[in-house]
Design an enzyme around this catalytic site. Structure first.
Site: not given
Ligand code: DGY
Length: 419
Positions: A158, A382
Site C-alpha cells: 500500500d 501482520e
C-alpha cells in the site's frame, strides 16, 4: 515451542474463518481479501483440503463479467471498515472493491492439485475463470509486457516509497473529511499517513465515478504504474496456468504469448541506475529507484538470472530479520511503517521459493530459517520490525499463520511448488 505454533496457526485459521472464506484478521480487515485468501488456502491444505478449495471457489464467486477478481469481497457488511462497498461501488455479482490484487491463485491451484490429485475436478472448474482473470490483466494492465496497477492497494504494498513520486503529482480534489478506521485498530506509526490516505481515496473516487471503466481509466487516471509484484506474480501464475492447460490437453498458444510478452516486459522494470528491478511510472516514464522485497520476486517469475543476487546478500546482512519491504539503505526506509520497511512472511515464502528454483538452495534455506525463527519467537503478526522482529500491525493474522503451516514450520511446512 514449535508444536504450539502449529496448533496456534490452525486456531487462527479457524478463528478467522467466516464460513467459506477467511478474513485476514478480525477488526482491521473484516472481509475476504484476494491474495490473503489464496495464502489461507495453502494453510488449510495442510490439514483440510476441502476447505482449501472452498476458499478459492468463494473468491471466484466474486469475479466480474470482464474477468477481474476484486481485491476485497464485502460478503457481510461491517460498518467498522472504511472504505466500504458504498464508497467502492463495485459492479460485480458480490459487493466488492473495483481493483484486483496479485494473482497467486493459479500457482496455488497447481500446487494443490499436484499434492492432492483428488481435487482435479475442482481445479478444472477454476481453469476457465483463471484464464479470464489473466486475460483481464493482459488486456487492460499490459504496458509492453510490464503489468500496471491503477491503485497502490492493488499491489498489496500500500504505502511503499515507490508511490511517493507518482502520488506527489496528484492533487486529491474533492477528498475532504472522512473517518479512517484502521488507525483505531493499529498504532498510527505502523500505518500509512494521511497524505497518502487522501490519495488512496481520490483514486477510489475516480474509479467509482467511471463505473470502473478500464478503457476510460487507462486514458485518464493519473496513477498508472508498472509494478514488480504484479508483473512477477502474473508471469509466475501464467507459467503455472500453462502447466495446468497442458495437463488437461487445453490449448497453450495464448498462454505462451502472454509468457513471452511478460518475459520481455520484465526488462522494462529494470532500472540501470540502481542495478535492480523497481516500479516504472507510465505517466512520467520514471523509475522509482527503490529496491523493495517485490524486487526479489524476479526468481519466482523465472527471470533475471543472478541480477539481483548482490543486492539480496547485502540486504540480508543489513538487518537481523529479512527481507525488509524497503531497502534499509534507502532514505525512505521506516522499519515500523507497514510497507516502508517491515518484513512480511508471505513475501518471504515467495522469494524463498524463487531462490530455491533458481538454484540458490542455500539462500532459500537461510531465508526459510530466518522466517521460522521470527514467527517462532514473535508469533503471527501482520508484519515485523526487521531490527528485532517486533510484531506490528494486526495480530493473529491469517497469512502469517498460513505460511507457517505451509512453509515455515519445521513440522508441517512441506511446500515445494513444482508439482
Ligand atoms: C486497507 O484497508 O488498509 C487495505 O490495505 C486496503 O486493501
Amino acid at each position: 515451542m514449535t508444536p504450539d505454533r502449529d496448533r496456534e496457526a490452525r486456531a487462527i485459521l479457524a478463528r478467522n474463518d467466516r464460513g467459506g472464506y477467511t478474513v485476514p484478521t478480525a477488526g482491521l480487515y473484516p472481509y475476504q481479501w484476494n491474495w490473503d485468501s489464496v495464502f489461507a488456502a495453502l494453510g488449510f491444505a495442510e490439514h483440510d483440503t476441502d476447505r482449501a478449495w472452498t476458499e478459492i471457489e468463494t473468491l471466484f464467486r466474486g469475479q466480474w463479467d470482464n474477468g477481474m477478481v476484486p481485491h476485497i469481497l464485502f460478503h457481510q457488511i461491517d460498518p467498522e471498515y472504511f472504505p466500504g462497498p458504498n464508497v467502492w461501488k463495485g459492479t460485480g455479482p458480490i459487493p466488492s472493491s473495483g481493483i484486483s490484487q496479485p494473482p497467486i491463485a493459479a500457482t496455488v491451484v497447481r500446487w494443490l492439485v499436484g499434492r492432492h490429485p483428488g481435487g482435479e475436478p475442482r481445479a478444472r472448474q477454476l481453469f476457465g475463470p483463471l484464464m479470464d482473470w489473466h486475460r483481464w490483466f493482459m488486456t487492460w494492465r499490459n504496458e509492453g509486457g510490464a503489468i500496471v496497477v491503477t491503485h497502490p492497494w492493488e499491489t498489496g504494498r500500500d504505502n511503499c516509497p515507490d508511490w511517493d513520486r507518482p502520488f506527489a503529482a496528484i492533487e486529491p480534489d474533492g477528498i475532504t473529511s472522512y473517518h479512517r478506521r484502521d488507525t483505531s485498530e493499529v498504532q498510527t506509526d505502523e500505518r500509512p499517513n494521511s497524505w497518502e490516505y487522501d490519495r488512496y481515496l481520490y483514486l477510489v473516487k475516480l474509479g467509482a465515478e467511471s463505473g470502473w471503466d478500464e478503457a476510460h481509466l487507462k486514458d485518464t487516471t493519473p496513477f498508472r504504474v508498472a509494478d514488480p509484484t504484479m508483473t512477477f506474480t502474473l508471469l509466475r501464475a501464467t507459467r503455472d496456468l500453462r502447466a495446468l492447460a497442458e495437463r488437461w490437453g487445453q490449448p497453450v498458444a495464448e498462454l505462451d504469448g502472454w509468457i513471452a510478452e511478460m518475459e520481455a516486459g520484465a526488462d522494462r522494470l529494470w532500472n540501470d541506475e540502481i542495478g535492480a528491478y523497481d516500479t516504472l511510472d507510465i505517466r512520467s516514464d520514471a523509475h522509482s529507484g527503490v529496491i523493495s522485497n517485490a524486487s526479489f520476486l524476479a526468481w519466482y517469475a523465472g527471470v533475471g538470472g543472478d541480477r539481483m543476487l548482490a543486492h539480496f546478500d547485502r540486504i540480508a546482512e543489513a538487518t537481523r530479520y529479512y527481507v525488509p519491504s524497503t531497502d534499509p539503505a534507502h532514505p525512505a526506509y521506516e522499519p515500523r511503517r507497514y510497507w516502508r520497511g517491515p518484513v512480511w512472511a508471505m513475501l518471504n515464502m515467495l522469494i524463498a521459493t524463487g531462490l530455491g528454483e533458481a538454484g540458490h538452495a542455500d539462500r532459500a534455506r537461510a531465508l526459510t530459517e530466518n522466517t521460522r525463527d521470527l514467527i517462532a519467537r514473535k508469533g503471527f503478526a501482520e508484519y515485523f520490525d526487521p531490527r528485532d522482529g517486533a510484531p506490528l500491525g494486526g495480530q493473529t493474522f491469517t497469512w502469517t499463520a498460513a505460511v507457517w503451516l505451509a512453509w515455515a514450520s519445521p513440522t508441517t511446512g512441506r511446500l515445494t511448488w513444482a508439482a
